[in-house]
Design an enzyme around this catalytic site. Structure first.
Site, PDB file in Angstrom:
ATOM      1  N   GLN A  51       0.986  21.734 -24.279  1.00 53.21           N
ATOM      2  CA  GLN A  51       0.148  22.940 -23.790  1.00 53.21           C
ATOM      3  C   GLN A  51       0.100  22.603 -22.555  1.00 53.21           C
ATOM      4  OE1 GLN A  51      -3.332  22.797 -22.469  1.00 53.21           O
ATOM      5  NE2 GLN A  51      -4.220  23.554 -24.382  1.00 53.21           N
TER       6      GLN A  51
ATOM      7  N   HIS B 180      -0.917  26.412 -17.008  1.00 53.20           N
ATOM      8  CA  HIS B 180       0.344  26.770 -18.175  1.00 53.20           C
ATOM      9  C   HIS B 180       1.927  27.359 -16.979  1.00 53.20           C
ATOM     10  CE1 HIS B 180      -2.132  25.771 -20.565  1.00 53.20           C
ATOM     11  NE2 HIS B 180      -3.879  26.619 -20.095  1.00 53.20           N
TER      12      HIS B 180
ATOM     13  N   GLN C 151     -11.451  27.891 -19.116  1.00 55.10           N
ATOM     14  CA  GLN C 151     -11.267  28.081 -17.389  1.00 55.10           C
ATOM     15  C   GLN C 151     -11.562  30.170 -18.164  1.00 55.10           C
ATOM     16  OE1 GLN C 151      -9.035  25.051 -15.679  1.00 55.10           O
ATOM     17  NE2 GLN C 151     -10.214  26.184 -14.102  1.00 55.10           N
TER      18      GLN C 151
ATOM     19  N   SER D 249      -7.098  27.774 -23.568  1.00 51.71           N
ATOM     20  CA  SER D 249      -6.714  26.957 -23.008  1.00 51.71           C
ATOM     21  C   SER D 249      -7.212  25.822 -23.280  1.00 51.71           C
ATOM     22  CB  SER D 249      -6.522  27.484 -21.645  1.00 51.71           C
ATOM     23  OG  SER D 249      -6.564  27.146 -20.582  1.00 51.71           O
ATOM     24  N   LEU D 250      -8.140  25.603 -22.111  1.00 52.42           N
ATOM     25  CA  LEU D 250      -8.965  24.175 -21.921  1.00 52.42           C
ATOM     26  C   LEU D 250      -9.532  23.949 -23.502  1.00 52.42           C
ATOM     27  CD1 LEU D 250     -11.958  23.058 -20.856  1.00 52.42           C
ATOM     28  CD2 LEU D 250      -9.822  21.697 -21.026  1.00 52.42           C
TER      29      LEU D 250
ATOM     30  N   ARG E  21      -7.317  15.207 -15.778  1.00 52.88           N
ATOM     31  CA  ARG E  21      -6.522  16.495 -16.401  1.00 52.88           C
ATOM     32  C   ARG E  21      -6.254  17.840 -15.426  1.00 52.88           C
ATOM     33  NH1 ARG E  21      -6.452  21.807 -18.816  1.00 52.88           N
ATOM     34  NH2 ARG E  21      -4.291  21.767 -19.914  1.00 52.88           N
TER      35      ARG E  21
END
Length: 316
Positions: free
Chosen positions: A249, A200, A10, A91-92, A116
């Site tokens: 995660q 996160h 993102q 991340s993603l 998610r």
């Protein structure tokens, strides 16, 4: 030496993303069309027309960035570009990396990351949380600023992106206090990011619990190439370990500096960013400044041509 493909998350989205690649390579549109069938709306039209505020909504950004990373990777494969030895994601972007490595199917991944994004947004409704980049301050000083600013709320360092570049996340008011506390410690800038949830951070734990039921029910396969996670800069090869890792995660910091350095220690001398924007390319050059470490991108027509020229095709 080894080639790593890295996938952004993102923040790399933009209106009109991948437009010239789609003009040249039909696999981009076909990948987006497949995803649109899963999602129930035209993801490509949304990516091209926006508005930007809609693209920044987490439940949209998640499938958008997954699909963009996979579409770009498929362009590379269609041109018989040299196959990566190892993949990683920010991340993603880890989900894009897992699709590229064959751990989960593309369609499963699209549905999973949409879910998610939904559980993330529901964990912290729009306007109640966010993220900001702190520039020009050590990791330790950013962490200290967050501790000072919390005042009973949550604000934490969540993305260790490059030396003197750390992203923080948490409750909106605490986030603003942390930006001011960081500036008081000498930070050059504190920039709010176009992300609608505190990714996160520990505020995502409720979302990770909901994600677990969905993710752990998916069929996962062993990676067809090496996969390194940015959760702890370690390689994973067993499906039984990868599922719980991707649950964990969601509420764990992204340790990108450690991941890039671990990849180099594992023999990587060339990084190729696979997806829109060139964020990871820039971070890689800041983390590893040695001239023998190359950082390339597959963002548009020109960068694709440059990467092909640098790396050649499978046939040489």
């Amino acid at each position: 030496m080894a080639l790593a493909f890295v996938f952004p998350g993102q923040g790399s989205q933009s209106v009109g993303m991948l437009s010239d690649l789609a003009t040249d390579h039909p696999v981009v549109r076909s990948t987006f069309d497949s995803a649109s069938g899963v999602l129930g709306y035209d993801l490509w039209l949304l990516a091209q027309q926006g508005p930007a505020e809609r693209l920044a909504e987490t439940e949209v950004t998640q499938p958008l960035m997954l699909v963009a990373g996979v579409a770009t990777y498929r362009v590379w494969c269609s041109l018989r570009g040299r196959s990566p030895d190892i993949v990683a994601g920010h991340s993603l972007g880890e989900f894009s990396a897992l699709v590229a490595a064959g751990v989960m199917s593309f369609e499963d991944a699209v549905g999973l990351v949409r879910f998610r994004g939904q559980v993330m947004q529901e964990a912290v409704p729009v306007g109640e949380g966010g993220m900001a980049a702190i520039l020009g301050l050590s990791d330790e000083d950013v962490e200290a600023a967050c501790a000072e600013a919390a005042q009973g709320e949550v604000v934490e360092a969540v993305n260790y992106n490059a030396p003197a570049q750390v992203v923080i996340a948490g409750h909106a008011a605490a986030l603003q206090r942390a930006i001011e506390a960081a500036k008081a410690r000498g930070a050059k800038r504190g920039l709010p990011l176009p992300i609608s949830v505190p990714c996160h951070s520990s505020l995502m734990r409720a979302g990770s619990e909901r994600l677990a039921g969905r993710l752990l029910a998916l069929p996962l396969r062993a990676p067809g190439m090496r996969f390194m996670s940015s959760v702890d800069a370690s390689e994973f090869s067993e499906p039984a370990d990868i599922g719980p890792l991707m649950v964990r995660q969601l509420a764990s910091p992204v340790r990108w500096v450690a991941t890039v350095r671990a990849l180099v220690a594992a023999g990587v001398d060339t990084f190729v960013e696979c997806g829109p924007g060139k964020v990871l390319t820039g971070l890689g050059r800041r983390i590893e400044k040695r001239p023998e470490i190359a950082c390339l991108a597959l963002d548009d027509r020109a960068s694709l041509a440059a990467a092909l020229a640098a790396l050649g095709t499978q046939g040489g």
